[in-house]
Scaffold this active site. Structure first.
Site, PDB file in Angstrom:
ATOM      1  N   HIS A  62      27.528  65.269  -3.639  1.00 35.14           N
ATOM      2  CA  HIS A  62      28.601  65.679  -2.730  1.00 35.14           C
ATOM      3  C   HIS A  62      29.309  64.464  -2.130  1.00 35.14           C
ATOM      4  O   HIS A  62      30.485  64.533  -1.786  1.00 35.14           O
ATOM      5  CB  HIS A  62      28.050  66.573  -1.626  1.00 35.14           C
ATOM      6  CG  HIS A  62      27.723  67.962  -2.079  1.00 35.14           C
ATOM      7  ND1 HIS A  62      28.665  68.966  -2.145  1.00 35.14           N
ATOM      8  CD2 HIS A  62      26.554  68.507  -2.510  1.00 35.14           C
ATOM      9  CE1 HIS A  62      28.089  70.075  -2.575  1.00 35.14           C
ATOM     10  NE2 HIS A  62      26.809  69.823  -2.815  1.00 35.14           N
ATOM     11  N   SER A  73      23.232  62.067  -2.988  1.00 31.71           N
ATOM     12  CA  SER A  73      23.886  63.364  -3.143  1.00 31.71           C
ATOM     13  C   SER A  73      25.197  63.239  -3.925  1.00 31.71           C
ATOM     14  O   SER A  73      26.031  62.379  -3.625  1.00 31.71           O
ATOM     15  CB  SER A  73      24.175  63.982  -1.776  1.00 31.71           C
ATOM     16  OG  SER A  73      24.950  65.161  -1.920  1.00 31.71           O
ATOM     17  N   ASP A  86      29.826  73.109  -3.936  1.00 28.38           N
ATOM     18  CA  ASP A  86      29.061  74.346  -4.036  1.00 28.38           C
ATOM     19  C   ASP A  86      30.027  75.503  -3.871  1.00 28.38           C
ATOM     20  O   ASP A  86      30.873  75.493  -2.966  1.00 28.38           O
ATOM     21  CB  ASP A  86      27.990  74.424  -2.950  1.00 28.38           C
ATOM     22  CG  ASP A  86      26.921  73.363  -3.090  1.00 28.38           C
ATOM     23  OD1 ASP A  86      26.761  72.836  -4.209  1.00 28.38           O
ATOM     24  OD2 ASP A  86      26.255  73.046  -2.086  1.00 28.38           O
ATOM     25  N   GLU A  92      20.514  75.484  -9.773  1.00 26.59           N
ATOM     26  CA  GLU A  92      21.548  75.716  -8.772  1.00 26.59           C
ATOM     27  C   GLU A  92      22.829  76.156  -9.479  1.00 26.59           C
ATOM     28  O   GLU A  92      23.683  75.332  -9.804  1.00 26.59           O
ATOM     29  CB  GLU A  92      21.800  74.455  -7.938  1.00 26.59           C
ATOM     30  CG  GLU A  92      20.624  74.041  -7.070  1.00 26.59           C
ATOM     31  CD  GLU A  92      20.973  72.912  -6.107  1.00 26.59           C
ATOM     32  OE1 GLU A  92      22.142  72.449  -6.136  1.00 26.59           O
ATOM     33  OE2 GLU A  92      20.093  72.505  -5.332  1.00 26.59           O
ATOM     34  N   HIS A 132      26.236  74.850  -7.899  1.00 20.43           N
ATOM     35  CA  HIS A 132      26.577  73.432  -7.738  1.00 20.43           C
ATOM     36  C   HIS A 132      27.351  72.963  -8.969  1.00 20.43           C
ATOM     37  O   HIS A 132      26.803  72.849 -10.073  1.00 20.43           O
ATOM     38  CB  HIS A 132      25.313  72.597  -7.553  1.00 20.43           C
ATOM     39  CG  HIS A 132      25.604  71.135  -7.335  1.00 20.43           C
ATOM     40  ND1 HIS A 132      25.610  70.555  -6.085  1.00 20.43           N
ATOM     41  CD2 HIS A 132      25.915  70.142  -8.203  1.00 20.43           C
ATOM     42  CE1 HIS A 132      25.897  69.256  -6.200  1.00 20.43           C
ATOM     43  NE2 HIS A 132      26.082  68.993  -7.485  1.00 20.43           N
TER      44      HIS A 132
END
Length: 460
Positions: A378, A376, A385, A428, A431
């Protein structure tokens, strides 16, 4: 198109008249370079035959953006032919894209000199001209202009996508064997040359064009008098090189080129070569990165193919947080509300989240929109996000503003529409990934995904 000498907007000073900057680290061709265990060649593939004009050919780059390398070849009439390829690798019928190339001494294609996302072409001629041909995306050129003179004294000339200062450049050796790099400003105009070595008159051939280890500097390939293939890996801001041997028996090749290849598992390059029988061969080679987080051209790379260690990361980086604050404040001044819905996620947090999605939707569906733990963005502290994790966010006023302006603050919409086959994830619009204003601006202008820019794969 014929090379034009009149009306050039900026003609470089003769290479003989410009003093080179001599660096403390100078590379001399290696007499017995050690083998490079990170490089592994795979079975060569013949992709063509009848290629018998090695002084008048070069790779053209992935012009069709289908993962296949195209080529240029000068025919006996001096016409420049473009050989495109289909996604399956089949050659298309050649088309004439230029004339007056009969006196060309070296062609250098596949490098994007003006940073518009389209491969360009450089050519030297017998009278010493260095000509620049900006690509138009179809294998042909939008214009041509002379950008140098005096290049007839150079023994080896090769183009570099990533040179001193991170911009494209040219490496060249003179008759005394001095190797210099001529960096550009990203618009095919050169700055001061940088001397990086001597003794290169003992080398039979020098080619560039590929960043084997993806450290942000184009490397050099050289064939020595014994036919050994040497990789000169660029270091120290592209100003020094370390040599290693990656092959033998290359002395009989009539032409050699190199390009990066997008494939699964490691960083891939392909060495292209023609032999005395006129066969055009591709030699795929994989450079395996060392353990730990993967840096490619200075960018922390995390996707389905390149994971992070489980203990990596502790929160949003200061650069990411500061850039978001600036972006949020500017949006607020325009009456828009942008906020972080999800920022840093640890390995364990991502593991729990991914398992919950698999339980609800199944693994195949979850893999389209949720990263497995360790994969990920993140976890890098560079991704976030914003607002709503819904595809409809892209059509809101905030979503449209983010798509049009995030690059000014160093963010990219990491998973764009119609990019799932490349990025591995569905669209997305919420993102965002921080890559810095320079790279974000480049990706915004060219429409490239991060995988395309780094020339890497994203698949489990």
């Amino acid at each position: 198109m014929p090379a034009r000498t009149g009306g050039a907007r900026r003609v470089l000073t003769s290479v003989l008249a410009v003093a080179a900057l001599l660096l403390a680290v100078s590379v001399t061709p290696a007499a017995a370079a050690p083998a490079n265990p990170a490089v592994r060649f795979f079975t060569a593939q013949q992709i063509g035959q009848g290629w018998r004009n090695p002084s008048g050919m070069t790779q053209a780059g992935d012009v069709q953006r289908n993962g296949q390398q195209s080529f240029y070849l000068v025919d006996p009439a001096g016409q420049l032919l473009f050989y495109g390829r289909t996604s399956s690798g089949r050659f298309l019928a050649p088309k004439v894209v230029g004339r007056g190339f009969g006196s060309a001494t070296q062609l250098m294609g596949g490098v994007d000199f003006n940073l518009d996302g389209i491969p360009d072409l450089l050519a030297t001629f017998g009278d010493g001209r260095l000509m620049y041909y900006p690509g138009n995306g179809s294998g042909a050129f939008s214009s041509s202009r002379q950008i140098g003179r005096g290049w007839q004294v150079m023994e080896h000339v090769t183009a570099l996508q990533f040179s001193v200062g991170g911009k494209p450049g040219v490496a060249a050796t003179d008759e005394r064997g001095v190797l210099r790099i001529y960096p550009t400003d990203g618009n095919a105009s050169f700055g001061k040359p940088v001397q990086v070595g001597s003794g290169w008159n003992r080398i039979a051939r020098v080619v560039g064009g590929s960043d084997w280890d993806r450290n942000g500097c184009s490397d050099l390939l050289a064939v020595d008098a014994a036919g050994a293939l040497l990789l000169y890996s660029a270091r120290a801001g592209c100003t020094s090189f370390s040599a290693s041997q990656i092959g033998n028996g290359w002395g009989g090749m009539t032409w050699i080129g190199a390009s990066e290849t997008r494939a699964q598992g490691g960083f891939w390059s392909t060495v292209w070569a023609t032999n005395a029988a006129g066969r055009l061969l591709g030699y795929p080679a994989r450079f395996t990165p060392g353990p730990g987080p993967t840096l490619a051209r200075g960018v922390l790379l995390v996707n389905k193919s390149y994971p992070l260690p489980s203990g990596y990361g502790s929160g949003l980086t200061s650069s990411t947080a500061s850039a978001f604050t600036s972006m949020r404040n500017e949006a607020a001044r325009q009456g828009l509300s942008i906020f972080i819905a999800s920022g840093f996620r640890s390995y364990s947090h991502q593991s729990s989240l991914y398992r919950s999605y698999v339980a609800r939707h199944g693994a195949a569906a979850a893999d389209r929109f949720s990263a497995r733990p360790g994969h990920s963005e993140h976890q890098t502290g560079l991704a976030l996000d914003v607002n709503s994790t819904s595809g409809s966010f892209g059509s809101t006023a905030e979503g449209r503003w983010v798509a049009q302006n995030a690059h000014r603050y160093g963010f990219i919409v990491r998973y764009p529409q119609h990019g799932e086959a490349i990025t591995g994830y569905m669209y997305e619009p919420w993102h965002l990934r921080y890559v810095g204003p320079d790279l974000a601006g480049h990706l915004h202008r060219t429409g490239l995904t991060l995988e395309e820019y780094l020339n890497v794969w994203s698949a489990y």
